[in-house]
Design a protein around this motif. Sequence first.
Motif, mmCIF file in Angstrom:
data_model
loop_
_atom_site.group_PDB
_atom_site.id
_atom_site.type_symbol
_atom_site.label_atom_id
_atom_site.label_comp_id
_atom_site.label_asym_id
_atom_site.label_seq_id
_atom_site.Cartn_x
_atom_site.Cartn_y
_atom_site.Cartn_z
ATOM 1 N N LEU A 1 0.802 -1.231 0.000
ATOM 2 C CA LEU A 1 0.000 0.000 0.000
ATOM 3 C C LEU A 1 0.831 1.276 0.000
ATOM 4 C CD1 LEU A 1 -2.753 1.248 -0.085
ATOM 5 C CD2 LEU A 1 -2.991 0.866 2.385
ATOM 6 N N PRO A 2 1.840 1.463 0.891
ATOM 7 C CA PRO A 2 2.608 2.709 0.834
ATOM 8 C C PRO A 2 3.330 2.893 -0.497
ATOM 9 C CG PRO A 2 3.622 1.143 2.352
ATOM 10 C CD PRO A 2 2.270 0.607 2.010
ATOM 11 N N ALA A 3 3.762 1.795 -1.115
ATOM 12 C CA ALA A 3 4.438 1.899 -2.417
ATOM 13 C C ALA A 3 3.481 2.418 -3.480
ATOM 14 C CB ALA A 3 4.989 0.538 -2.821
ATOM 15 N N LEU A 4 2.231 1.962 -3.449
ATOM 16 C CA LEU A 4 1.240 2.420 -4.420
ATOM 17 C C LEU A 4 0.815 3.859 -4.134
ATOM 18 C CD1 LEU A 4 -0.814 -0.873 -4.604
ATOM 19 C CD2 LEU A 4 0.469 0.143 -6.496
ATOM 20 N N LEU A 5 0.664 4.214 -2.855
ATOM 21 C CA LEU A 5 0.313 5.594 -2.519
ATOM 22 C C LEU A 5 1.382 6.568 -3.013
ATOM 23 C CD1 LEU A 5 -1.008 5.201 1.160
ATOM 24 C CD2 LEU A 5 -2.357 5.501 -0.922
ATOM 25 N N ALA A 6 2.638 6.171 -2.860
ATOM 26 C CA ALA A 6 3.723 7.024 -3.348
ATOM 27 C C ALA A 6 3.676 7.156 -4.862
ATOM 28 C CB ALA A 6 5.071 6.458 -2.904
ATOM 29 N N ALA A 7 3.344 6.072 -5.539
ATOM 30 C CA ALA A 7 3.231 6.121 -6.996
ATOM 31 C C ALA A 7 2.105 7.043 -7.430
ATOM 32 C CB ALA A 7 3.003 4.707 -7.545
ATOM 33 N N PHE A 8 0.970 7.001 -6.732
ATOM 34 C CA PHE A 8 -0.132 7.909 -7.065
ATOM 35 C C PHE A 8 0.319 9.359 -6.926
ATOM 36 C CE2 PHE A 8 -3.260 4.520 -5.309
ATOM 37 C CZ PHE A 8 -3.186 3.811 -6.496
ATOM 38 N N SER A 9 1.017 9.658 -5.827
ATOM 39 C CA SER A 9 1.394 11.049 -5.573
ATOM 40 C C SER A 9 2.424 11.557 -6.564
ATOM 41 C CB SER A 9 1.916 11.204 -4.138
ATOM 42 O OG SER A 9 3.163 10.559 -3.980
ATOM 43 N N ARG A 10 3.215 10.652 -7.138
ATOM 44 C CA ARG A 10 4.217 11.062 -8.126
ATOM 45 C C ARG A 10 3.768 10.785 -9.557
ATOM 46 N NH1 ARG A 10 8.796 12.962 -6.513
ATOM 47 N NH2 ARG A 10 9.748 12.563 -8.541
ATOM 48 N N ARG A 11 2.515 10.355 -9.703
ATOM 49 C CA ARG A 11 1.931 10.077 -11.014
ATOM 50 C C ARG A 11 2.716 9.027 -11.802
ATOM 51 N NH1 ARG A 11 0.346 16.289 -12.841
ATOM 52 N NH2 ARG A 11 -1.005 16.711 -11.065
ATOM 53 N N VAL A 12 3.188 8.031 -11.098
ATOM 54 C CA VAL A 12 3.815 6.881 -11.731
ATOM 55 C C VAL A 12 2.711 5.893 -12.107
ATOM 56 C CG1 VAL A 12 5.455 4.985 -11.441
ATOM 57 C CG2 VAL A 12 5.890 7.188 -10.326
ATOM 58 N N PRO A 13 2.699 5.354 -13.311
ATOM 59 C CA PRO A 13 1.686 4.347 -13.683
ATOM 60 C C PRO A 13 1.694 3.167 -12.707
ATOM 61 C CG PRO A 13 2.855 5.097 -15.622
ATOM 62 C CD PRO A 13 3.582 5.689 -14.455
ATOM 63 N N THR A 14 0.520 2.622 -12.468
ATOM 64 C CA THR A 14 0.397 1.551 -11.481
ATOM 65 C C THR A 14 -0.477 0.410 -12.005
ATOM 66 O OG1 THR A 14 -1.433 2.785 -10.493
ATOM 67 C CG2 THR A 14 0.723 2.978 -9.415
ATOM 68 N N ILE A 15 -0.153 -0.795 -11.543
ATOM 69 C CA ILE A 15 -0.929 -2.002 -11.830
ATOM 70 C C ILE A 15 -1.048 -2.780 -10.526
ATOM 71 C CG2 ILE A 15 -0.974 -4.207 -13.082
ATOM 72 C CD1 ILE A 15 0.729 -2.885 -15.253
ATOM 73 N N VAL A 16 -2.185 -3.410 -10.293
ATOM 74 C CA VAL A 16 -2.264 -4.383 -9.210
ATOM 75 C C VAL A 16 -2.555 -5.756 -9.808
ATOM 76 C CG1 VAL A 16 -2.914 -2.801 -7.363
ATOM 77 C CG2 VAL A 16 -4.709 -3.844 -8.759
ATOM 78 N N HIS A 17 -1.958 -6.756 -9.203
ATOM 79 C CA HIS A 17 -2.213 -8.141 -9.602
ATOM 80 C C HIS A 17 -2.942 -8.842 -8.460
ATOM 81 C CE1 HIS A 17 -1.331 -12.483 -9.937
ATOM 82 N NE2 HIS A 17 -1.496 -12.259 -11.226
ATOM 83 N N GLU A 18 -4.072 -9.459 -8.778
ATOM 84 C CA GLU A 18 -4.853 -10.179 -7.775
ATOM 85 C C GLU A 18 -4.689 -11.680 -7.985
ATOM 86 O OE1 GLU A 18 -6.407 -11.377 -4.789
ATOM 87 O OE2 GLU A 18 -6.639 -9.187 -4.939
ATOM 88 N N GLN A 19 -4.134 -12.361 -6.987
ATOM 89 C CA GLN A 19 -3.890 -13.787 -7.099
ATOM 90 C C GLN A 19 -5.144 -14.621 -6.825
ATOM 91 O OE1 GLN A 19 -1.596 -12.188 -4.346
ATOM 92 N NE2 GLN A 19 -1.011 -11.148 -6.244
ATOM 93 N N ASN A 20 -6.046 -14.100 -5.989
ATOM 94 C CA ASN A 20 -7.202 -14.874 -5.546
ATOM 95 C C ASN A 20 -8.435 -14.605 -6.400
ATOM 96 O OD1 ASN A 20 -6.116 -16.222 -3.071
ATOM 97 N ND2 ASN A 20 -5.751 -14.106 -2.461
ATOM 98 N N ALA A 21 -9.464 -15.412 -6.174
ATOM 99 C CA ALA A 21 -10.731 -15.251 -6.896
ATOM 100 C C ALA A 21 -11.648 -14.251 -6.217
ATOM 101 C CB ALA A 21 -11.432 -16.596 -7.034
ATOM 102 N N VAL A 22 -11.156 -13.612 -5.165
ATOM 103 C CA VAL A 22 -11.844 -12.501 -4.504
ATOM 104 C C VAL A 22 -10.840 -11.358 -4.416
ATOM 105 C CG1 VAL A 22 -13.051 -11.706 -2.442
ATOM 106 C CG2 VAL A 22 -13.239 -14.107 -3.128
#
Length: 387
Positions: free
Chosen positions: A105-126
């Motif tokens: 989460l902190p890594a993604l929040l930092a990316a949002f604030s610096r406008r770095v493109p982001t992707i999340v990968h979901e391993q589970n079916a939820v």
Amino acid sequence: MTKTRTYVLAAGGTGGHMVPAAALAAELTARGHRVALISDDRGVRFPGLFEDVETHVLPAGRLGGGPLGWFKAASKMMAGRAMAKKLYRDLSPSCVIGFGGYPALPALLAAFSRRVPTIVHEQNAVLGRVNRLVAGRVNAIATSYGEVERLKSGWQAKTHLTGNPVREDVLALRDRPYPMLEEDGIFRVLVTGGSQGASVLSKVVPDGLALLPPHFRRRMQVTHQARIEDIDAVRAKYLAHEIPAQIATYLPDLPEHLAWAHIVIARAGASTIAELTAAGRPAILVPLPSATDDHQTVNAREITNAGGARTIAQPSFTAAELAKQIQKLGLETVGLQNAAERAKSCGRPHAARDLADLVESIGTPAAGNRPASPQTEAETASKEFAA
């Protein structure tokens, strides 16, 4: 040829998050890119996965525990975000990829604030808790299943089915034939409860295997991963039933055990399902009942519906039920081979390649040099930590 870029992978420190992150890291590195990992203390020390990858530990609190718990978690998250922002000024990442778990989460929040493109990968079916928090703001969502619960319809346009990447030595099993079960040959069983083991498997499985027909029990060979506190009791049970068994707390050569297993008895974690379907191995699955949103039960549906596994809810997991479900899955060569093929049909062997393709399509050079305005950063923090 794609120009060399820098990618940051952010993942919680459990095997379910770290294994696919490591598979993506290997694929991106093979394509000539630089890769860095952000995780917690467990993640950066995870055995056998990230020895040649640059690693960073950031503080990350777990959300929960009432107002005081939320305040402490938010404080740690914001400290982690500040550290990540500083790190990004040096790395200038083209994209940050989150694999779930609070350390992401902190890594993604930092990316949002610096406008770095982001992707999340979901391993589970939820869709997991952290991924749900950020899903509305990331550029893309990669999924492991065709149907993912708690994925909002408004996010479908940026959702991509890639599958769940597995280690190369597991993927290589896909090209090896299912081991023949000869009329009088050894019947090999692999029991694994994931990286932490599972006490319920240790309590039930030896007694359940002892209820199988005598001609199977006499030629059975078991490899059983157990918690250290359960080993003596498990060993005593197998000895009492006269079933040969190798018992260990950790199986560094798990892919080789998977290669010769005729049947696997396991939890239904994301990495376990991905490996079973990559290799094509029939299974008896016992989902962890305390898993968030009961996601392991949902994970098991696809392979179970396809006929590659039988699922037993933990409250119903008894020795008699285990023996019955093993026999329903098939104890003759044809039945087990059919189940193996059905398990393999659910696999997505190109998951690492497809996820890397998605990453390269989203990431842009020098993306980390575009800080957001102070107002945007404040809005980011307030949105993510609003009660």
